[in-house]
Design an enzyme around this catalytic site. Structure first.
Site, PDB file in Angstrom:
ATOM      1  N   CYS A 311      34.031  37.337  38.459  1.00 49.91           N
ATOM      2  CA  CYS A 311      34.721  38.584  38.093  1.00 49.91           C
ATOM      3  C   CYS A 311      33.943  39.857  38.428  1.00 49.91           C
ATOM      4  O   CYS A 311      34.507  40.765  39.056  1.00 49.91           O
ATOM      5  CB  CYS A 311      35.120  38.607  36.627  1.00 49.91           C
ATOM      6  SG  CYS A 311      35.190  37.037  35.795  1.00 49.91           S
ATOM      7  N   ARG A 340      25.589  27.478  36.079  1.00 49.39           N
ATOM      8  CA  ARG A 340      25.308  27.741  34.668  1.00 49.39           C
ATOM      9  C   ARG A 340      24.216  26.801  34.198  1.00 49.39           C
ATOM     10  O   ARG A 340      24.212  25.617  34.517  1.00 49.39           O
ATOM     11  CB  ARG A 340      26.580  27.569  33.824  1.00 49.39           C
ATOM     12  CG  ARG A 340      27.573  28.680  34.122  1.00 49.39           C
ATOM     13  CD  ARG A 340      28.809  28.647  33.265  1.00 49.39           C
ATOM     14  NE  ARG A 340      29.796  29.547  33.861  1.00 49.39           N
ATOM     15  CZ  ARG A 340      31.048  29.682  33.443  1.00 49.39           C
ATOM     16  NH1 ARG A 340      31.481  28.978  32.425  1.00 49.39           N
ATOM     17  NH2 ARG A 340      31.869  30.513  34.048  1.00 49.39           N
ATOM     18  N   GLN A 358      35.312  27.520  41.116  1.00 57.35           N
ATOM     19  CA  GLN A 358      36.596  27.700  40.434  1.00 57.35           C
ATOM     20  C   GLN A 358      37.630  28.150  41.454  1.00 57.35           C
ATOM     21  O   GLN A 358      37.276  28.821  42.411  1.00 57.35           O
ATOM     22  CB  GLN A 358      36.476  28.768  39.339  1.00 57.35           C
ATOM     23  CG  GLN A 358      35.654  28.300  38.159  1.00 57.35           C
ATOM     24  CD  GLN A 358      35.534  29.339  37.060  1.00 57.35           C
ATOM     25  OE1 GLN A 358      35.808  30.506  37.277  1.00 57.35           O
ATOM     26  NE2 GLN A 358      35.124  28.902  35.903  1.00 57.35           N
ATOM     27  N   ASP A 360      39.365  30.591  41.572  1.00 54.49           N
ATOM     28  CA  ASP A 360      39.359  31.820  40.806  1.00 54.49           C
ATOM     29  C   ASP A 360      40.108  32.922  41.535  1.00 54.49           C
ATOM     30  O   ASP A 360      40.058  33.017  42.754  1.00 54.49           O
ATOM     31  CB  ASP A 360      37.896  32.237  40.662  1.00 54.49           C
ATOM     32  CG  ASP A 360      37.664  33.056  39.426  1.00 54.49           C
ATOM     33  OD1 ASP A 360      38.631  33.274  38.677  1.00 54.49           O
ATOM     34  OD2 ASP A 360      36.514  33.460  39.209  1.00 54.49           O
ATOM     35  N   HIS A 362      41.335  37.231  41.004  1.00 49.59           N
ATOM     36  CA  HIS A 362      41.436  38.466  40.223  1.00 49.59           C
ATOM     37  C   HIS A 362      42.473  39.371  40.849  1.00 49.59           C
ATOM     38  O   HIS A 362      42.393  39.692  42.032  1.00 49.59           O
ATOM     39  CB  HIS A 362      40.063  39.145  40.140  1.00 49.59           C
ATOM     40  CG  HIS A 362      39.097  38.318  39.369  1.00 49.59           C
ATOM     41  ND1 HIS A 362      38.116  37.569  39.959  1.00 49.59           N
ATOM     42  CD2 HIS A 362      39.017  38.056  38.036  1.00 49.59           C
ATOM     43  CE1 HIS A 362      37.456  36.893  39.029  1.00 49.59           C
ATOM     44  NE2 HIS A 362      37.984  37.167  37.856  1.00 49.59           N
ATOM     45  N   LYS A 445      43.624  34.804  26.261  1.00 50.90           N
ATOM     46  CA  LYS A 445      43.905  33.915  27.386  1.00 50.90           C
ATOM     47  C   LYS A 445      45.173  33.115  27.134  1.00 50.90           C
ATOM     48  O   LYS A 445      45.480  32.768  26.010  1.00 50.90           O
ATOM     49  CB  LYS A 445      42.765  32.894  27.567  1.00 50.90           C
ATOM     50  CG  LYS A 445      41.398  33.497  27.748  1.00 50.90           C
ATOM     51  CD  LYS A 445      40.371  32.429  28.109  1.00 50.90           C
ATOM     52  CE  LYS A 445      40.099  31.510  26.948  1.00 50.90           C
ATOM     53  NZ  LYS A 445      39.354  30.305  27.349  1.00 50.90           N
ATOM     54  N   HIS A 491      42.759  37.915  35.330  1.00 59.04           N
ATOM     55  CA  HIS A 491      41.914  36.790  35.770  1.00 59.04           C
ATOM     56  C   HIS A 491      42.810  35.561  35.731  1.00 59.04           C
ATOM     57  O   HIS A 491      43.535  35.357  34.762  1.00 59.04           O
ATOM     58  CB  HIS A 491      40.758  36.532  34.817  1.00 59.04           C
ATOM     59  CG  HIS A 491      39.913  37.730  34.518  1.00 59.04           C
ATOM     60  ND1 HIS A 491      38.597  37.812  34.893  1.00 59.04           N
ATOM     61  CD2 HIS A 491      40.185  38.886  33.865  1.00 59.04           C
ATOM     62  CE1 HIS A 491      38.097  38.971  34.471  1.00 59.04           C
ATOM     63  NE2 HIS A 491      39.042  39.628  33.843  1.00 59.04           N
TER      64      HIS A 491
HETATM   65 ZN   LIG Z   1      37.423  36.480  36.022  1.00 60.10          ZN
END
Ligand SMILES: [Zn+2]
Ligand SMILES: [Zn+2]
Length: 618
Positions: A311, A340, A358, A360, A362, A445, A491
């Site tokens: 992000c 992580r 991910q 992912d 945005h 979320k 997100h």
């Molecule tokens: Zn994000």
């Protein structure tokens, strides 16, 4: 996007039940019990009571033992015993028989409060209990005890069922060594695990499910199917994908990518490391510092971290030039690796890793565009889940109202977005349940909880409407009226982490992937060496149609070739002998052993191509 990967395992709803049972001090437990539904609380009390029945039975059978402690857990219960005698699972029938006697006697389970002084007297020979009592005394609280008829008395804050007879179905599962307080300087205790359910049927279903889950364990199948490996030299929690595993990752990601690109998403690529300032600005530094890997430069004092999420980087792509309302929405996707720093003891196969990615995305948009963008993301998710045959429901993950300090931004905006998200789900006719306390620090979320073929639950997709990161990074666009405004950041992830998704797929399909995902889709098995050339011709034909095919040219019996192809879980075996060669056919066999008989190769090709194109689950 945060918050999809760190949730692990089945029973997401009750996963928070593991706690430290410290008699009356379990304030945290009280809070958690409060959050549970009535049904969850009842199950918890039932299992906790089964645990008391276990330690009472143990005490009756082994009068010299000392009870240490034991809680209910997401899957059942356990109790730690200090016992000088060796006990094994072979002793379980004897222990279960004594438990059954206590249940048949239907003894009342009754709570009483006593003074710490009286408790010290009762438990004077048990150092473990004395430790608890001292802790309770420090807090100046009364000591709660539970009596099980006249047979037992233990420090405990409950809750319990009214009598032992309410425990209708239980089973002892395993035994392990455990240190007091988890500290290996302390004495090794015997930990006995068990479980209990309201009915025998539910218990039987659970036992069958765990048996089946063991067979499907992705760590076992991942090795057998040669999908991924770990190396001590590379490090724990850092999976290495073999050619077949890497292919699966590419296929899964490629599928998401193909759907996204049709919806106007653009792929970006961002570096693996970033300066601490980036994460300080986003707020991740405060929240996640301890689970981020630090990176040290030889040439500067700048502090860097391996990135735990995409992000903050994406905000910097957005901020790289002036934006107008005409540019919005901007949808950025990224499959970059994330890192992580998980506790080594918690790493487990692909379920909990240190490196992952991910799917992912945005979306930067105006407030008016949010509804449409979220609707689109939800529709895309629906399309993708259908391909894998997952049933699912959504969790509306909101703030923990008792801990406002966990969140950035103002409560009013939070409330507005939480209500908005709920409205969106209702409008999209999406069944959902509430998840108070499950929001990330910057946004509520909409989390998709998928159910696999064994009925286990996994959190996969997430959609988050975020007003706060754009604020922190001071992102702007020029609106129609010429004024500078803040975009909203959505997100969104669909399968979550492809690596964790791979684990779920392995177990969901038990390694029998749909043909489009199967690494070797077809194995051609010549019956004798005479048929090898024909087998190779068949393979070339299939290869030209982009079908992943191999010829088993080993000098083995047909039976051995079939067995190995089945173990490898190839989608189809094509057996070719003199007869097939003469007739220009192949004898088709499924991995389950199903015999489809002989058919012309063109017919086979046509069928398998359709199966792959339509991503049929076979
Ligand atoms: Zn994000
Ligand atoms: Zn208890």
């Amino acid at each position: 996007m945060d918050g999809t990967v760190l949730v692990e395992g089945s029973n997401t709803k009750v996963a928070f039940l593991v706690y430290n049972i410290i008699s009356n001090m379990a304030k945290e437990l009280d809070e958690k019990l409060e959050k549970m539904s009535d049904k969850e609380r009842e199950l918890w009390a039932l299992r906790h009571s089964a645990e008391h029945i276990l330690h009472t039975a143990m005490q009756n059978l082994y009068p010299k033992l000392k009870k240490a402690m034991g809680p209910a857990t997401p899957d059942g219960f356990y109790h730690d015993f200090d016992l000088d005698q060796k006990i094994t699972e072979e002793d379980f029938p004897k222990i279960e028989k004594e438990m059954k006697r206590l249940i048949d006697a239907d003894l009342p389970i009754v709570q009483e409060y006593i003074t710490p002084e009286k408790a010290r007297e009762i438990f004077k020979n048990n150092t473990y209990k004395l430790e608890w009592i001292d802790e309770i005394k420090k807090r100046d609280e009364k000591v709660s005890i539970y009596k099980l008829g006249k047979e037992d008395l233990d420090l405990c804050s409950g809750p319990h069922v009214a009598s032992t007879g309410k425990v209708k179905a239980f089973k002892l599962l395993s035994i392990a060594g455990a240190y007091w307080h988890g500290d290996e300087k302390n004495k090794m205790l015997n930990r006995i695990y068990g479980t209990a359910f309201p009915t025998q049927k539910e218990l039987d279903d659970y036992l069958n499910q765990t048996k089946e889950a063991k067979k499907r364990d992705h760590r076992k199948l991942g090795k057998e199917l040669d999908l991924f490996t770990f190396s001590n030299l590379v490090g724990a929690g850092l999976p290495l994908y073999t050619p077949k595993g890497a292919l699966l990752r590419r296929l899964v990601n490629g599928h998401v990518e193909s759907i996204q690109s049709k919806q106007g998403y653009s792929q970006v690529w961002t570096p693996q490391i970033a300066k601490a300032e980036l994460f300080k600005t986003s707020g991740h530094y405060d929240k996640y510092k301890d689970s981020m890997f630090k990176v040290i430069s030889n040439y500067s004092d700048e502090e860097f971290f391996l990135k735990p999420m995409n992000c903050p980087q994406h905000t910097q792509i957005y901020a790289s030039k002036p934006r107008s309302y005409k540019d919005l929405p901007i949808r950025l996707t990224d499959f970059a690796m994330l890192y992580r720093d998980e506790k080594p003891g918690e790493l487990s196969g692909l379920a909990r890793v240190r490196s992952f990615s991910q799917d992912d995305c945005h979306i930067f948009c105006t407030e008016e565009q949010v509804d449409n963008e979220v609707d689109k993301a939800l529709a895309m998710t629906k399309e993708i889940m259908a391909v894998y045959g997952f049933k699912y429901k959504y969790r509306l993950s909101t703030r923990d109202l008792n801990h406002p300090e966990k969140y950035i931004g103002d409560p009013k905006t939070w409330e507005r977005i939480e209500k908005w998200a709920e409205k969106i789900m209702i409008r999209n006719k999406i069944g959902h349940f509430d998840g108070p306390g499950e929001a990330t620090f910057y946004a509520p979320k909409m989390d998709l909880i998928a159910q696999d073929s064994l009925g286990r639950e996994w959190q996969l997709s997430t959609v988050q409407i975020d007003f706060f990161l754009p604020e922190r990074f001071k992102l702007t666009y020029i609106d129609k009226d010429g004024k500078e405004k803040r975009p909203v950041m959505i997100h969104r992830a669909i399968i979550g982490s492809p690596e964790r998704f791979l684990m779920i797929l392995i177990e969901h399909f038990s390694g029998n992937f749909p043909t489009w995902l199967t690494p070797v889709q077809v194995k051609v098995l010549p019956i004798t060496d005479r048929n090898l050339d024909y087998a190779k011709t068949i393979a070339s034909k299939l290869e030209r149609e982009n079908i992943r095919v191999e010829v088993d040219d080993r000098n083995e019996t047909l039976q051995a070739k079939i067995r190995d192809a089945q173990l490898e879980k190839v989608a189809y075996m094509l057996i070719v002998g003199d007869r097939e060669e003469k007739e220009g056919t192949v004898s088709k066999r499924g991995r389950s052993g199903k015999d489809y008989g002989a058919q012309p190769i063109d017919k086979f090709t046509e069928n398998i191509k359709e199966e792959i194109d339509k991503k049929i689950i076979n």
